[in-house]
Scaffold this motif. Sequence first.
Motif, PDB file in Angstrom:
ATOM      1  N   THR A  31       0.849  -1.184   0.000  1.00 23.85           N
ATOM      2  CA  THR A  31       0.000   0.000   0.000  1.00 23.85           C
ATOM      3  C   THR A  31       0.886   1.235   0.000  1.00 23.85           C
ATOM      4  O   THR A  31       1.984   1.228   0.563  1.00 23.85           O
ATOM      5  CB  THR A  31      -0.903  -0.004   1.247  1.00 23.85           C
ATOM      6  N   ASP A  32       0.423   2.317  -0.608  1.00 25.02           N
ATOM      7  CA  ASP A  32       1.170   3.573  -0.587  1.00 25.02           C
ATOM      8  C   ASP A  32       1.041   4.173   0.819  1.00 25.02           C
ATOM      9  O   ASP A  32       0.206   5.042   1.072  1.00 25.02           O
ATOM     10  CB  ASP A  32       0.618   4.530  -1.648  1.00 25.02           C
ATOM     11  N   ARG A  89      -8.526   4.339   3.329  1.00 22.22           N
ATOM     12  CA  ARG A  89      -8.916   3.023   2.813  1.00 22.22           C
ATOM     13  C   ARG A  89      -7.753   2.378   2.062  1.00 22.22           C
ATOM     14  O   ARG A  89      -7.176   2.968   1.154  1.00 22.22           O
ATOM     15  CB  ARG A  89     -10.122   3.147   1.891  1.00 22.22           C
ATOM     16  N   GLN A  90      -7.426   1.152   2.479  1.00 19.09           N
ATOM     17  CA  GLN A  90      -6.461   0.341   1.736  1.00 19.09           C
ATOM     18  C   GLN A  90      -7.223  -0.610   0.806  1.00 19.09           C
ATOM     19  O   GLN A  90      -8.242  -1.174   1.199  1.00 19.09           O
ATOM     20  CB  GLN A  90      -5.616  -0.500   2.684  1.00 19.09           C
ATOM     21  N   ASP A  91      -6.681  -0.819  -0.380  1.00 21.22           N
ATOM     22  CA  ASP A  91      -7.290  -1.751  -1.332  1.00 21.22           C
ATOM     23  C   ASP A  91      -6.573  -3.091  -1.206  1.00 21.22           C
ATOM     24  O   ASP A  91      -5.654  -3.401  -1.957  1.00 21.22           O
ATOM     25  CB  ASP A  91      -7.173  -1.192  -2.752  1.00 21.22           C
ATOM     26  N   PHE A  92      -6.989  -3.885  -0.225  1.00 19.48           N
ATOM     27  CA  PHE A  92      -6.331  -5.167   0.022  1.00 19.48           C
ATOM     28  C   PHE A  92      -6.514  -6.125  -1.156  1.00 19.48           C
ATOM     29  O   PHE A  92      -5.632  -6.933  -1.455  1.00 19.48           O
ATOM     30  CB  PHE A  92      -6.868  -5.805   1.300  1.00 19.48           C
ATOM     31  N   VAL A 106      -3.834  -5.310  -3.621  1.00 17.59           N
ATOM     32  CA  VAL A 106      -2.533  -5.766  -3.135  1.00 17.59           C
ATOM     33  C   VAL A 106      -2.379  -7.264  -3.396  1.00 17.59           C
ATOM     34  O   VAL A 106      -1.359  -7.717  -3.928  1.00 17.59           O
ATOM     35  CB  VAL A 106      -2.371  -5.464  -1.634  1.00 17.59           C
ATOM     36  N   GLY A 107      -3.397  -8.055  -3.027  1.00 14.39           N
ATOM     37  CA  GLY A 107      -3.337  -9.491  -3.259  1.00 14.39           C
ATOM     38  C   GLY A 107      -3.245  -9.839  -4.730  1.00 14.39           C
ATOM     39  O   GLY A 107      -2.485 -10.731  -5.125  1.00 14.39           O
ATOM     40  N   ARG A 108      -4.017  -9.125  -5.557  1.00 15.66           N
ATOM     41  CA  ARG A 108      -3.982  -9.402  -7.000  1.00 15.66           C
ATOM     42  C   ARG A 108      -2.600  -9.132  -7.577  1.00 15.66           C
ATOM     43  O   ARG A 108      -2.073  -9.931  -8.368  1.00 15.66           O
ATOM     44  CB  ARG A 108      -5.017  -8.529  -7.716  1.00 15.66           C
ATOM     45  N   ARG A 109      -1.993  -8.027  -7.172  1.00 14.86           N
ATOM     46  CA  ARG A 109      -0.659  -7.690  -7.704  1.00 14.86           C
ATOM     47  C   ARG A 109       0.409  -8.660  -7.206  1.00 14.86           C
ATOM     48  O   ARG A 109       1.352  -8.978  -7.942  1.00 14.86           O
ATOM     49  CB  ARG A 109      -0.287  -6.258  -7.320  1.00 14.86           C
ATOM     50  N   LEU A 133       3.293   0.107  -5.772  1.00 11.04           N
ATOM     51  CA  LEU A 133       2.517   0.748  -4.707  1.00 11.04           C
ATOM     52  C   LEU A 133       1.052   0.881  -5.107  1.00 11.04           C
ATOM     53  O   LEU A 133       0.734   1.384  -6.175  1.00 11.04           O
ATOM     54  CB  LEU A 133       3.097   2.128  -4.387  1.00 11.04           C
ATOM     55  N   VAL A 134       0.173   0.431  -4.214  1.00  7.68           N
ATOM     56  CA  VAL A 134      -1.270   0.485  -4.447  1.00  7.68           C
ATOM     57  C   VAL A 134      -1.813   1.759  -3.796  1.00  7.68           C
ATOM     58  O   VAL A 134      -1.604   1.982  -2.601  1.00  7.68           O
ATOM     59  CB  VAL A 134      -1.965  -0.750  -3.854  1.00  7.68           C
TER      60      VAL A 134
END
Length: 347
Positions: A174-175, A302-305, A308-311, A331-332
């Motif tokens: 995450t950024d 908000r984190q885009d978990f 992150v998992g997809r990347r 970085l997401v």
Amino acid sequence: MVEGAETVAGARRRGARVSMADVARLAGVSSQTVSRVSNGSTSVVPETRERVLAAMHELGYRPNSAARALKSGEFRTLGVIVFTLSTTGTLRTLEAIAGSAAQEGYAITLIPVAVPTQDGVLGAFTRLGELAVDAVIVIMEVHLMDAADVRLPPGLHVVVADSDADDRYGMVDTDQRGGTWTAVSHLLDLGHRTVHHLAGPEESFCAERRARAWREGLGERGCAVPAPVYGDWSAESGYRAGLALAADPECTAVFAANDQMALGLLRALHERGRSVPEDVSVVGFDDIPEAGSFLPPLTTIRQDFHEVGRRLVARALRRLRGEADGPGASLVPTELVVRASTAPPPR
């Protein structure tokens, strides 16, 4: 087909393993067609696929993954090493990894490391090697992957989350800096003179990044930097640290390093008679599903978990396939979610 079924039934009564050829005879197709169905190929017409699946079910056939691996050179499995299953970030990232891997036709093998030491890391990689995985994803919160004397087994494709690992490994995160600066800027733009920080544990990479970005963000705006208070990601630790923050009359804004600690902070402020957001504004980090049900509903980052998992899975598979992946971090982006826990400071 009845004759084929009787032949297979006889074999099963003798204790013989049901083979792909047995399924093919019962379904009236070739063994190659059964293999394509087993491997999830889309080249088989739906009617034939259903017939093959019905034959597999009737015979109790299970594809021999070990034999497929010997033939293809792939186990269709990703290893995942984790150091804790107690934090929201790890659980949601793991969930996203499992979902993304499944979409690509891969399973995951999970190896928890109870004691975060270098020997623990190497032991986890050794176990994954014995369990036959194609690539490894490490969800790393502690300072180990950057240690000079950590030597991983050769030939492993490794991708890391939540780390400052060097260019030996692909990294996705995450950024943290961007999200923290957004939180600090939001509070300063409301008119607060400075922002206090309820930090995560000092051995955590993401907590360290958020604390550093908080200091830098205040410095960029020419604001005083108060001493941070520390928690361990739990709501209880947020409550204990929150009691100290609540006792400081100069504290009008707090950036908490995660939503769970922010929850404990809200309780401490309430118990000490300091209203949120009238007296103190609070911003969290994560946007857990319950954040909108806090009292008051929590403003948070908000984190885009899922992303992150997809990347992480995408980078692992690119490395596995020998495709260009490139060094360094992916970085997401994060997003500020404004709710009712922030407001201008009291006059």
